[in-house]
Write a protein that holds these residues in place. Sequence first.
Motif, PDB file in Angstrom:
ATOM      1  N   LEU A  61       0.829  -1.209   0.000  1.00  0.00           N
ATOM      2  CA  LEU A  61       0.000   0.000   0.000  1.00  0.00           C
ATOM      3  C   LEU A  61       0.865   1.262   0.000  1.00  0.00           C
ATOM      4  N   THR A  62       1.983   1.231   0.717  1.00  0.00           N
ATOM      5  CA  THR A  62       2.878   2.400   0.741  1.00  0.00           C
ATOM      6  C   THR A  62       3.475   2.669  -0.635  1.00  0.00           C
ATOM      7  N   LEU A  63       3.926   1.621  -1.308  1.00  0.00           N
ATOM      8  CA  LEU A  63       4.497   1.791  -2.645  1.00  0.00           C
ATOM      9  C   LEU A  63       3.446   2.265  -3.638  1.00  0.00           C
ATOM     10  N   LEU A  64       2.236   1.708  -3.547  1.00  0.00           N
ATOM     11  CA  LEU A  64       1.164   2.167  -4.428  1.00  0.00           C
ATOM     12  C   LEU A  64       0.778   3.607  -4.118  1.00  0.00           C
ATOM     13  N   GLY A  65       0.843   3.968  -2.853  1.00  0.00           N
ATOM     14  CA  GLY A  65       0.549   5.354  -2.482  1.00  0.00           C
ATOM     15  C   GLY A  65       1.545   6.331  -3.064  1.00  0.00           C
ATOM     16  N   ASN A  66       2.817   5.935  -3.117  1.00  0.00           N
ATOM     17  CA  ASN A  66       3.830   6.802  -3.728  1.00  0.00           C
ATOM     18  C   ASN A  66       3.584   6.982  -5.223  1.00  0.00           C
ATOM     19  N   VAL A  67       3.188   5.899  -5.890  1.00  0.00           N
ATOM     20  CA  VAL A  67       2.844   6.007  -7.310  1.00  0.00           C
ATOM     21  C   VAL A  67       1.653   6.936  -7.494  1.00  0.00           C
ATOM     22  N   LEU A  68       0.653   6.797  -6.629  1.00  0.00           N
ATOM     23  CA  LEU A  68      -0.521   7.658  -6.692  1.00  0.00           C
ATOM     24  C   LEU A  68      -0.150   9.123  -6.495  1.00  0.00           C
ATOM     25  N   SER A  69       0.770   9.400  -5.582  1.00  0.00           N
ATOM     26  CA  SER A  69       1.202  10.784  -5.351  1.00  0.00           C
ATOM     27  C   SER A  69       1.848  11.375  -6.594  1.00  0.00           C
ATOM     28  N   ASP A  70       2.694  10.591  -7.255  1.00  0.00           N
ATOM     29  CA  ASP A  70       3.353  11.090  -8.470  1.00  0.00           C
ATOM     30  C   ASP A  70       2.345  11.367  -9.575  1.00  0.00           C
ATOM     31  N   VAL A  71       1.350  10.505  -9.699  1.00  0.00           N
ATOM     32  CA  VAL A  71       0.323  10.718 -10.716  1.00  0.00           C
ATOM     33  C   VAL A  71      -0.500  11.961 -10.392  1.00  0.00           C
ATOM     34  N   LEU A  72      -0.813  12.158  -9.109  1.00  0.00           N
ATOM     35  CA  LEU A  72      -1.586  13.337  -8.709  1.00  0.00           C
ATOM     36  C   LEU A  72      -0.794  14.624  -8.914  1.00  0.00           C
ATOM     37  N   TYR A  73       0.531  14.556  -8.802  1.00  0.00           N
ATOM     38  CA  TYR A  73       1.356  15.725  -9.089  1.00  0.00           C
ATOM     39  C   TYR A  73       1.118  16.196 -10.523  1.00  0.00           C
ATOM     40  N   GLY A  74       1.154  15.249 -11.456  1.00  0.00           N
ATOM     41  CA  GLY A  74       0.941  15.617 -12.846  1.00  0.00           C
ATOM     42  C   GLY A  74      -0.462  16.097 -13.123  1.00  0.00           C
TER      43      GLY A  74
END
Length: 320
Positions: A298-311
């Motif tokens: 979940l932590t790793l997926l959350g980091n991916v989600l954060s990067d996508v939300l940045y864009g």
Amino acid sequence: MKQYIIRRLLQIIPTMIGISILIFAISAMVPGDYITAVDNPTMSAEKAAQLREIYGLDKPVVERYFTWLGNMVTGNLGDSLVHKQPVTTVIGNYVWNSFMVAFFALIFSWIIAVFTGVFSAKFQYSLFDKLMTLFVFLCMSLPSFFIGLLLIKFLALDLGWFPVGGMVTSGLNGSTWDQLVDIAWHMFLPVLVLTMLSTGSLTRYFRTSMLEVIRQDYIRTARAKGLKERTVIFKHALRNALLPAITLMGFELPALFSGAIILEKIFIWPGVGQIYLESISMRDYPYMLGFTVFLAILTLLGNVLSDVLYGTADPRIRLK
């Protein structure tokens, strides 16, 4: 964007292998096992050795790791030694209780933090800003068990507005709506405490970000064009002020499912935090390892989600 997401998801695989080695090695270094944690004085040495053979605790550490890793790849996290059920079943039975509390606390804390941080930055050094700063630091400095016990003392014991603990009223046989209301009634104090703890740090993030953004040239330009102050603050400034806070979203995802161990213990809330604490004390390695891997994913997926939300939040950011 699709290629970036696929590449980031593929990068999770070697990261998870490293995490699995690390957490298994740490658990193997902990002295004792489930047999010694049970502490049965009538158990003979032969019986203990037989149980260790049944549970596979007598095998070498490397062999146990590869056996556990192979089962985990197929989705089999093993059976909980304490609950005598598959780890996935135990997680499914308790994790949603923790999710309810964490979800509502997340919603309330972000709503409060956004508006409080915006107005504190807008009216910097005002009485409102000073009072909010004082309240924020109180929420950040006081431990969760102290706030929880304080609310139980005044709101539950003295005033009797809320139950002391638990999730449902014993013996309640009402309609579905009555049961939902009863759960919400029991959930109020845990959500309140968790919201207070989360709002403090979030408010500081939003206030600091807003103070930096409202001093930018494009904000002065927007005001010079005659735009309403509400439009300038909430449409132009707030969107850019949200960018630093998006990083926190990556850590909110595992927090939704990890449970608040101390709060669940205080309010006797049947969440996954209590079960995880029990698994550590009882050396229930299958559950402890399985749930830790679950939180790591979940932590790793959350980091991916954060990067996508940045864009998404800032078109100037290009994911390459």
